[in-house]
Write a protein that holds these residues in place. Structure first.
Motif, mmCIF file in Angstrom:
data_model
loop_
_atom_site.group_PDB
_atom_site.id
_atom_site.type_symbol
_atom_site.label_atom_id
_atom_site.label_comp_id
_atom_site.label_asym_id
_atom_site.label_seq_id
_atom_site.Cartn_x
_atom_site.Cartn_y
_atom_site.Cartn_z
ATOM 1 N N ALA A 374 0.903 -1.225 -0.153
ATOM 2 C CA ALA A 374 -0.232 0.191 0.196
ATOM 3 C C ALA A 374 0.925 1.248 0.057
ATOM 4 O O ALA A 374 0.413 2.303 -0.395
ATOM 5 C CB ALA A 374 -0.968 0.167 1.337
ATOM 6 N N ALA A 375 1.986 1.252 0.492
ATOM 7 C CA ALA A 375 2.907 2.222 0.608
ATOM 8 C C ALA A 375 2.903 3.073 -0.619
ATOM 9 O O ALA A 375 3.775 2.679 -1.532
ATOM 10 C CB ALA A 375 4.327 2.054 1.122
ATOM 11 N N GLY A 376 2.554 4.327 -0.664
ATOM 12 C CA GLY A 376 2.826 5.307 -1.765
ATOM 13 C C GLY A 376 2.153 4.675 -3.138
ATOM 14 O O GLY A 376 2.470 5.281 -4.197
ATOM 15 N N SER A 377 1.024 3.890 -2.825
ATOM 16 C CA SER A 377 0.464 3.206 -4.091
ATOM 17 C C SER A 377 -0.912 3.470 -3.899
ATOM 18 O O SER A 377 -1.719 2.697 -3.194
ATOM 19 C CB SER A 377 0.773 1.786 -4.517
ATOM 20 N N VAL A 378 -1.660 4.417 -4.800
ATOM 21 C CA VAL A 378 -3.010 4.395 -4.816
ATOM 22 C C VAL A 378 -3.923 3.175 -5.354
ATOM 23 O O VAL A 378 -4.632 2.835 -4.754
ATOM 24 C CB VAL A 378 -3.575 5.685 -5.660
ATOM 25 N N SER A 379 -3.334 2.538 -6.416
ATOM 26 C CA SER A 379 -4.008 1.482 -6.957
ATOM 27 C C SER A 379 -4.037 0.247 -5.963
ATOM 28 O O SER A 379 -5.088 -0.336 -5.908
ATOM 29 C CB SER A 379 -3.323 1.095 -8.226
ATOM 30 N N ASN A 380 -2.844 0.139 -5.360
ATOM 31 C CA ASN A 380 -2.891 -1.002 -4.349
ATOM 32 C C ASN A 380 -3.685 -0.784 -3.037
ATOM 33 O O ASN A 380 -4.280 -1.779 -2.619
ATOM 34 C CB ASN A 380 -1.530 -1.261 -3.804
ATOM 35 N N GLU A 420 -5.977 10.550 0.583
ATOM 36 C CA GLU A 420 -5.676 11.830 0.584
ATOM 37 C C GLU A 420 -5.313 12.649 -0.532
ATOM 38 O O GLU A 420 -5.711 13.743 -0.916
ATOM 39 C CB GLU A 420 -4.635 12.239 1.966
ATOM 40 N N SER A 421 -4.484 11.668 -1.446
ATOM 41 C CA SER A 421 -4.026 12.403 -2.494
ATOM 42 C C SER A 421 -4.720 11.800 -3.838
ATOM 43 O O SER A 421 -4.706 12.308 -4.909
ATOM 44 C CB SER A 421 -2.553 11.534 -2.997
ATOM 45 N N SER A 466 -4.940 12.562 7.323
ATOM 46 C CA SER A 466 -5.337 12.295 5.679
ATOM 47 C C SER A 466 -6.654 12.297 5.397
ATOM 48 O O SER A 466 -6.921 12.497 4.297
ATOM 49 C CB SER A 466 -4.498 11.211 5.504
ATOM 50 N N LEU A 467 -7.584 12.091 6.313
ATOM 51 C CA LEU A 467 -8.994 11.922 5.966
ATOM 52 C C LEU A 467 -9.763 13.087 6.403
ATOM 53 O O LEU A 467 -10.828 13.186 6.395
ATOM 54 C CB LEU A 467 -9.604 10.638 7.086
ATOM 55 N N ALA A 468 -8.955 14.186 6.566
ATOM 56 C CA ALA A 468 -9.714 15.499 6.924
ATOM 57 C C ALA A 468 -10.867 15.735 6.154
ATOM 58 O O ALA A 468 -11.817 16.509 6.577
ATOM 59 C CB ALA A 468 -8.800 16.317 7.273
ATOM 60 N N ARG A 469 -10.575 15.737 4.876
ATOM 61 C CA ARG A 469 -11.555 16.343 3.887
ATOM 62 C C ARG A 469 -12.862 15.364 3.819
ATOM 63 O O ARG A 469 -13.804 15.736 3.122
ATOM 64 C CB ARG A 469 -11.004 16.404 2.563
ATOM 65 N N THR A 470 -12.699 14.119 4.610
ATOM 66 C CA THR A 470 -14.030 13.121 4.371
ATOM 67 C C THR A 470 -14.946 13.459 5.431
ATOM 68 O O THR A 470 -15.985 12.944 5.210
ATOM 69 C CB THR A 470 -13.537 11.967 4.309
ATOM 70 N N PHE A 471 -14.482 14.194 6.582
ATOM 71 C CA PHE A 471 -15.386 14.405 7.692
ATOM 72 C C PHE A 471 -16.404 15.822 7.523
ATOM 73 O O PHE A 471 -16.031 16.690 7.211
ATOM 74 C CB PHE A 471 -14.608 14.577 9.064
ATOM 75 N N PRO A 472 -17.637 15.516 7.858
ATOM 76 C CA PRO A 472 -18.602 16.636 7.800
ATOM 77 C C PRO A 472 -18.527 17.535 9.033
ATOM 78 O O PRO A 472 -17.853 16.938 9.872
ATOM 79 C CB PRO A 472 -19.921 15.712 7.776
ATOM 80 N N ALA A 473 -19.141 18.632 8.962
ATOM 81 C CA ALA A 473 -18.905 19.472 9.886
ATOM 82 C C ALA A 473 -19.484 19.167 11.393
ATOM 83 O O ALA A 473 -18.817 19.651 12.400
ATOM 84 C CB ALA A 473 -19.479 21.044 9.470
ATOM 85 N N PRO A 507 -7.403 26.134 3.586
ATOM 86 C CA PRO A 507 -8.501 26.248 2.601
ATOM 87 C C PRO A 507 -8.697 25.099 1.589
ATOM 88 O O PRO A 507 -9.934 24.965 0.956
ATOM 89 C CB PRO A 507 -8.011 27.214 1.638
ATOM 90 N N ASP A 508 -7.600 24.092 1.656
ATOM 91 C CA ASP A 508 -7.880 22.836 0.713
ATOM 92 C C ASP A 508 -9.106 21.998 1.272
ATOM 93 O O ASP A 508 -9.832 21.305 0.542
ATOM 94 C CB ASP A 508 -6.794 21.873 0.936
ATOM 95 N N ASN A 509 -9.429 22.280 2.528
ATOM 96 C CA ASN A 509 -10.833 21.568 3.060
ATOM 97 C C ASN A 509 -11.844 22.438 3.060
ATOM 98 O O ASN A 509 -11.856 23.657 3.415
ATOM 99 C CB ASN A 509 -10.537 21.320 4.750
ATOM 100 N N PHE A 510 -13.012 21.849 2.362
ATOM 101 C CA PHE A 510 -14.184 22.694 2.125
ATOM 102 C C PHE A 510 -14.715 23.256 3.138
ATOM 103 O O PHE A 510 -15.449 24.283 3.301
ATOM 104 C CB PHE A 510 -15.114 21.690 1.231
#
Length: 608
Positions: A374-380, A420-421, A466-473, A507-510
């Motif tokens: 998994a390290a550094g691999s989105v596909s894996n 995250e990426s 890394s999951l910061a953008r997935t959490f609702p307010a 600001p990257d986080n909505f």
């Protein structure tokens, strides 16, 4: 005068035979030093017979060619020396004989060269014959480097010997390779990888597979050597062993996957293409209790591991239509089997009594392999989530301790970093209502709050960040434990908490405004101000970045005024900062000045 590897072995052997025949013809024409020439011929004739014996070996079975080529090339050189000397003794004019002086010393020198070649050829024939097992005699060609002849002998036994000799030789080779980079390099250069991979496929002999896998693990600690294993089609062989072997072999195969994936991104992707992730997840979930509640609050129940295994088992090449429970039951810890017996029957019988320590080691190895894949691999990372591997990882993080728990947590950290990426992976694997995602988050928060271990807390904090953008307010429960860790006595933990909170507030986080307000509500500002006084420059920068985002997005907060954040930022602005941080500080100062009157007092220093 060594020939290129691409030259056919028969062609290479024909050259010294041709030179030997020329020596015989030249001796027939000599009229001086006849006694010495006859001694030369005796040695040349012995070499000629040995060379022809080697040719006969090539016609009957595939040979381990490396020592054959080296010894043959060296023998050819010495035969050329003999031919040059004998030709000086040919009938010529008196003048030529006066000019060309041949001494007895030259004959002694040439005879010593020929003696060495005879010794080399004897040794070569002994390892090609293979009936005597491993030959540790030292041929003259390797007198300056005995390890070379041992490596040749071991590899020859693995390639051409009987099964017991192969196992012994592979174990000896593994012993040489252990913790010695030079020996590892020699083994690979002398083409030891192909016969080891062939031995790894000896499904009827787990002992042979263990010996081969152990040696390959010692070799797979360098990009160049791992790439050799990949180029020799080693990845499919390892995956097959991972799917079809007893537990001890699978453990070593998992170790090999982890090592190869760690050092070579090509191997990392090849393992994914060969579907290595599914058997790894299946083995990791072995004997995991099903239908238990995850965590203490009862919010999330992990799905039945049987259901996971059933899904994993569908339509995979290595399963031959069996369910994954049937597949799991085919493993065994023991490798002392009668050769040629039915593997499946034996594995099923001994599966029930397998040592728990052996099972634990298998799971540790599988978890490490998933981590490295998994390290550094989105596909894996995506493939792990598609196998429902996150449910299994969360369950183990909840129930286990030690290295297994750590490896599973590191795997989660890599998966969340990939998410995250990559927005597609993030949306697919970490939906708000996703049971696997909920299970993972529950365990990450538990680790952060309850486990007083930086080695565990840091990857858990990284994962939440890394999951910061997935959490609702409304999901404020993930922010509070991060704020609490800003005051952790371990500065590395506190620094990671600052980095994670920055991902909520940037600001990257909505939802950066809502998150920034919540961070301040949980009393983060005083703890961040303490971070600014840390001697570690990077940690100080991370705290300063978080403070700037809080000021920019919640500048009207009284907490910022009470903590005298504006003065701290004004003091920071007068020091040497990276340009991007300086720009951020300047913006924060301007924004805070809209809400707070300027001070007459001196700016606070954020440095000690």
């Amino acid at each position: 005068m060594s020939s290129p590897e691409g030259k056919r072995l028969e062609e290479e052997l024909s050259y010294p035979i041709l030179i030997a025949e020329r020596v015989r013809l030249a001796i027939e024409e000599t009229d001086s030093f006849k006694l010495e020439c006859s001694e030369v011929w005796k040695q040349v004739e012995r070499l000629l017979q040995m060379l022809r014996t080697v040719v006969r070996f090539t016609a009957t079975s595939p040979l381990y060619e490396r020592p054959v080529r080296r010894v043959t090339a060296d023998t050819a050189k010495n035969l050329e020396r003999a031919l040059t000397l004998v030709r000086k003794c040919k009938r010529r004019s008196i003048l030529h004989r006066v000019v060309t002086i041949v001494s007895a010393a030259e004959f002694r020198k040439v005879l010593s060269y020929l003696d060495a070649s005879v010794g080399d050829m004897k040794w070569l024939l002994s390892i090609l014959d293979g009936e005597g097992g491993v030959n540790l005699a030292l041929p003259p060609i390797a007198s300056n480097d005995p390890i070379l002849s041992w490596v040749w002998s071991f590899i020859a036994s693995i390639q051409m010997g009987q099964l017991n000799d192969k196992i012994e030789a592979a174990n000896e080779l593994a012993s040489l390779a252990q913790d010695n980079d030079r020996y590892q390099k020699i083994i690979v250069e002398e083409q030891g990888v192909p016969p080891l991979l062939k031995l790894l496929k000896e499904a009827a002999s787990p002992a042979a597979q263990i010996a081969a896998a152990t040696c390959l693990c010692h070799l797979a600690n360098d990009l160049e050597r791992v790439r050799v294993i990949v180029n020799e089609v080693g990845v499919p062989a390892v995956v097959q062993v991972l799917a079809e072997s007893p537990i001890r072999v699978q453990t070593l195969a998992s170790n090999l996957v982890a090592r190869m994936a760690r050092h070579d991104p090509v191997a990392q992707e090849d393992f994914a293409r060969e579907n290595a992730i599914r058997p790894l997840v299946t083995l990791l979930s072995m004997d995991t209790t099903v239908d238990e509640q995850l965590g203490n609050n009862g919010r999330q129940s992990i799905h039945s591991i049987f259901q996971i295994n059933k899904e994993l088992g569908k339509k995979t090449d290595y399963m031959s239509g069996n369910s994954s429970r049937q597949f799991a039951n085919s493993y065994s810890n023991s490798y002392h089997y009668t050769e040629g017996s039915s593997r499946g029957g034996n594995y099923r019988k001994e599966r029930e009594n397998v040592d728990p320590v052996v099972k634990l080691q298998l799971k540790i190895s599988c978890a490490e392999a998933l981590w490295m894949l998994a390290a550094g691999s989105v596909s894996n990372s995506r493939k792990i989530t598609e196998t429902k591997g996150m449910l299994c990882l969360a369950k183990i993080i909840e129930k286990e301790q030690g290295e297994l728990q750590q490896n599973c947590l590191m795997t989660i950290m890599e998966i969340t970093a990939a998410a995250e990426s990559n927005a597609d992976l993030r949306r697919a694997a970490f939906k708000t209502n996703s049971p696997p995602a909920k299970a993972v988050v529950e365990q990450l928060l538990r680790i952060i709050k309850e486990v007083d271990s930086p080695s565990m807390q840091i990857p858990a904090i990284k994962s939440i960040g890394s999951l910061a953008r997935t959490f609702p307010a409304r999901e404020t429960r993930v922010i509070e434990p991060l704020v609490a860790q800003l005051s952790n006595r371990d500065m590395n933990v506190a620094d990671e908490a600052a980095i994670a909170l920055t991902k909520f507030a940037c600001p990257d986080n909505f939802l950066y405004i809502e998150h920034s307000k919540k961070i301040i509500e949980f009393d983060a500002v005083p703890a961040v101000m303490k971070l600014l006084r840390n001697n570690d420059v990077n940690q100080m920068y991370h705290g300063l970045t978080l403070l700037c985002y809080l000021a920019l997005h919640a500048g009207s907060s009284e907490s910022l005024e009470q903590a005298r954040v504006l003065l701290a930022l004004e003091g920071a602005d007068k020091t040497i900062l990276p340009q991007h941080i300086r720009d951020l500080v300047s913006k924060a100062i301007v924004h805070l000045n809209l809400y707070h009157a300027g001070r007459n007092s001196q700016p606070l220093s954020y440095m000690p």
